[in-house]
Design a protein around this motif. Structure first.
Motif, PDB file in Angstrom:
ATOM      1  N   TRP A  35       0.823  -1.210   0.000  1.00  0.00           N
ATOM      2  CA  TRP A  35       0.000   0.000   0.000  1.00  0.00           C
ATOM      3  C   TRP A  35       0.858   1.261   0.000  1.00  0.00           C
ATOM      4  N   LYS A  36       1.920   1.277   0.836  1.00  0.00           N
ATOM      5  CA  LYS A  36       2.772   2.475   0.892  1.00  0.00           C
ATOM      6  C   LYS A  36       3.562   2.637  -0.400  1.00  0.00           C
ATOM      7  N   ASN A  37       3.993   1.523  -0.976  1.00  0.00           N
ATOM      8  CA  ASN A  37       4.825   1.583  -2.176  1.00  0.00           C
ATOM      9  C   ASN A  37       4.026   2.025  -3.405  1.00  0.00           C
ATOM     10  N   ASN A  38       2.934   1.351  -3.718  1.00  0.00           N
ATOM     11  CA  ASN A  38       2.189   1.652  -4.937  1.00  0.00           C
ATOM     12  C   ASN A  38       0.735   2.045  -4.711  1.00  0.00           C
ATOM     13  N   GLY A  39       0.140   1.605  -3.612  1.00  0.00           N
ATOM     14  CA  GLY A  39      -1.225   2.027  -3.311  1.00  0.00           C
ATOM     15  C   GLY A  39      -1.318   3.535  -3.162  1.00  0.00           C
ATOM     16  N   ALA A  40      -0.253   4.139  -2.606  1.00  0.00           N
ATOM     17  CA  ALA A  40      -0.222   5.594  -2.446  1.00  0.00           C
ATOM     18  C   ALA A  40      -0.269   6.301  -3.800  1.00  0.00           C
ATOM     19  N   HIS A  41       0.408   5.744  -4.806  1.00  0.00           N
ATOM     20  CA  HIS A  41       0.385   6.341  -6.145  1.00  0.00           C
ATOM     21  C   HIS A  41      -1.000   6.213  -6.772  1.00  0.00           C
ATOM     22  N   LEU A  42      -1.653   5.087  -6.511  1.00  0.00           N
ATOM     23  CA  LEU A  42      -3.003   4.892  -7.031  1.00  0.00           C
ATOM     24  C   LEU A  42      -3.967   5.915  -6.431  1.00  0.00           C
ATOM     25  N   ILE A  43      -3.919   6.068  -5.118  1.00  0.00           N
ATOM     26  CA  ILE A  43      -4.780   7.040  -4.435  1.00  0.00           C
ATOM     27  C   ILE A  43      -4.484   8.458  -4.928  1.00  0.00           C
ATOM     28  N   ASP A  44      -3.207   8.797  -5.050  1.00  0.00           N
ATOM     29  CA  ASP A  44      -2.863  10.152  -5.468  1.00  0.00           C
ATOM     30  C   ASP A  44      -3.344  10.426  -6.888  1.00  0.00           C
ATOM     31  N   THR A  45      -3.244   9.435  -7.770  1.00  0.00           N
ATOM     32  CA  THR A  45      -3.718   9.627  -9.142  1.00  0.00           C
ATOM     33  C   THR A  45      -5.227   9.824  -9.169  1.00  0.00           C
ATOM     34  N   LEU A  46      -5.959   9.061  -8.380  1.00  0.00           N
ATOM     35  CA  LEU A  46      -7.414   9.256  -8.303  1.00  0.00           C
ATOM     36  C   LEU A  46      -7.741  10.647  -7.763  1.00  0.00           C
ATOM     37  N   ARG A  47      -7.012  11.091  -6.753  1.00  0.00           N
ATOM     38  CA  ARG A  47      -7.243  12.434  -6.207  1.00  0.00           C
ATOM     39  C   ARG A  47      -6.950  13.505  -7.256  1.00  0.00           C
ATOM     40  N   MET A  48      -5.967  13.241  -8.109  1.00  0.00           N
ATOM     41  CA  MET A  48      -5.635  14.177  -9.181  1.00  0.00           C
ATOM     42  C   MET A  48      -6.789  14.275 -10.183  1.00  0.00           C
ATOM     43  N   PHE A  49      -7.443  13.161 -10.449  1.00  0.00           N
ATOM     44  CA  PHE A  49      -8.492  13.125 -11.467  1.00  0.00           C
ATOM     45  C   PHE A  49      -9.785  13.790 -11.021  1.00  0.00           C
ATOM     46  N   PHE A  50     -10.118  13.711  -9.742  1.00  0.00           N
ATOM     47  CA  PHE A  50     -11.424  14.162  -9.277  1.00  0.00           C
ATOM     48  C   PHE A  50     -11.324  15.448  -8.478  1.00  0.00           C
ATOM     49  N   GLU A  51     -12.357  16.248  -8.538  1.00  0.00           N
ATOM     50  CA  GLU A  51     -12.377  17.506  -7.793  1.00  0.00           C
ATOM     51  C   GLU A  51     -12.842  17.319  -6.358  1.00  0.00           C
ATOM     52  N   VAL A  52     -13.366  16.145  -6.041  1.00  0.00           N
ATOM     53  CA  VAL A  52     -13.819  15.854  -4.683  1.00  0.00           C
ATOM     54  C   VAL A  52     -12.964  14.737  -4.105  1.00  0.00           C
ATOM     55  N   GLU A  53     -12.861  14.725  -2.787  1.00  0.00           N
ATOM     56  CA  GLU A  53     -12.088  13.678  -2.128  1.00  0.00           C
ATOM     57  C   GLU A  53     -12.856  12.351  -2.158  1.00  0.00           C
ATOM     58  N   PRO A  54     -12.178  11.251  -2.495  1.00  0.00           N
ATOM     59  CA  PRO A  54     -12.837   9.943  -2.416  1.00  0.00           C
ATOM     60  C   PRO A  54     -13.229   9.629  -0.976  1.00  0.00           C
ATOM     61  N   VAL A  55     -14.326   8.922  -0.817  1.00  0.00           N
ATOM     62  CA  VAL A  55     -14.812   8.497   0.492  1.00  0.00           C
ATOM     63  C   VAL A  55     -14.494   7.012   0.645  1.00  0.00           C
ATOM     64  N   ILE A  56     -13.888   6.624   1.763  1.00  0.00           N
ATOM     65  CA  ILE A  56     -13.552   5.223   2.007  1.00  0.00           C
ATOM     66  C   ILE A  56     -14.805   4.495   2.469  1.00  0.00           C
ATOM     67  N   ARG A  57     -15.158   3.406   1.762  1.00  0.00           N
ATOM     68  CA  ARG A  57     -16.325   2.594   2.123  1.00  0.00           C
ATOM     69  C   ARG A  57     -15.927   1.340   2.889  1.00  0.00           C
ATOM     70  N   SER A  58     -14.837   0.688   2.479  1.00  0.00           N
ATOM     71  CA  SER A  58     -14.384  -0.508   3.195  1.00  0.00           C
ATOM     72  C   SER A  58     -12.913  -0.751   2.904  1.00  0.00           C
ATOM     73  N   VAL A  59     -12.264  -1.439   3.841  1.00  0.00           N
ATOM     74  CA  VAL A  59     -10.863  -1.818   3.709  1.00  0.00           C
ATOM     75  C   VAL A  59     -10.728  -3.241   4.231  1.00  0.00           C
ATOM     76  N   THR A  60     -10.147  -4.129   3.408  1.00  0.00           N
ATOM     77  CA  THR A  60      -9.914  -5.510   3.823  1.00  0.00           C
ATOM     78  C   THR A  60      -8.481  -5.899   3.447  1.00  0.00           C
ATOM     79  N   PRO A  61      -7.901  -6.880   4.143  1.00  0.00           N
ATOM     80  CA  PRO A  61      -6.549  -7.315   3.780  1.00  0.00           C
ATOM     81  C   PRO A  61      -6.509  -7.802   2.337  1.00  0.00           C
TER      82      PRO A  61
END
Length: 197
Positions: free
Chosen positions: A55-81
């Motif tokens: 997650w720290k290595n590449n998940g962070a890049h995925l989240i940042d790219t999504l944040r770049m694309f959208f004008e609103v912050e994503p809302v976390i619905r669920s997190v599982t291993p």
């Protein structure tokens, strides 16, 4: 501890810290973000994204790219291993919501191969980002001769992404030093990246 150290540097001197989120400096990713924010394909329907290597290595890049694309912050619905990550860096499978549309972030076990892709579905088109962002496929919905709603390539798609992104980062720094732009506009300064973190 590293973040505290960097925060201390920022307080002690007039530094600007940029984080290596390469897609923020890539012109094609920037063009795509503008298209998404202008609703050129209508509202979002859903998204499926895949990453590997923790997650720290590449998940962070995925989240940042999504944040770049959208004008609103994503809302976390669920997190599982998720699938195996790297030492001290587990993978997580995450469901987000952007303007009510679900986006699924799924980890992929890199023992098979390294997979970093985004597949974003809109009312009138689709965006498929492959090969870690090197290939950007943009499609728009058209009505064909059989009156069917089909996807067709948009404006020279596929686009080549991540074409010398560090060159573009240096260019952004040079423009800042010449007084022609602000580094905050990149979205890759430490205060902005902290939001992704």
């Amino acid at each position: 501890e590293e973040l505290k150290y960097l925060d201390g540097l920022l307080k002690e001197s007039p530094l600007h810290l940029l984080v290596n989120h390469t897609r923020r400096f890539d012109p094609k990713h920037q063009d795509l973000a503008a298209m998404i924010q202008q609703k050129m394909f209508g509202g979002m329907v859903m998204g499926h994204c895949y990453y590997y290597g923790g997650w720290k290595n590449n998940g962070a890049h995925l989240i940042d790219t999504l944040r770049m694309f959208f004008e609103v912050e994503p809302v976390i619905r669920s997190v599982t291993p998720g699938k195996p990550g790297r030492p001290s860096d587990p993978c997580w499978d995450v469901e987000l919501s952007v303007e009510g549309a679900p986006i699924f972030l799924q980890s992929f076990d890199e023992k098979y191969y390294q997979l970093f892709e985004m597949n974003l579905f809109y009312e009138f088109g689709r965006v498929l980002i492959k090969d870690i962002g090197r290939s950007i496929i943009v499609e728009s919905m058209k009505i064909d001769s059989l009156d069917q709603r089909v996807l067709k390539s948009y404006a020279g798609s596929p686009w080549q992404g991540l074409d010398n992104p560090m060159y573009h980062a240096v260019d952004a720094i040079a423009n800042f030093l010449k007084g022609e732009s602000l580094l905050d506009e990149t979205g890759a300064t430490l205060p902005e990246v902290r939001k992704s973190m």
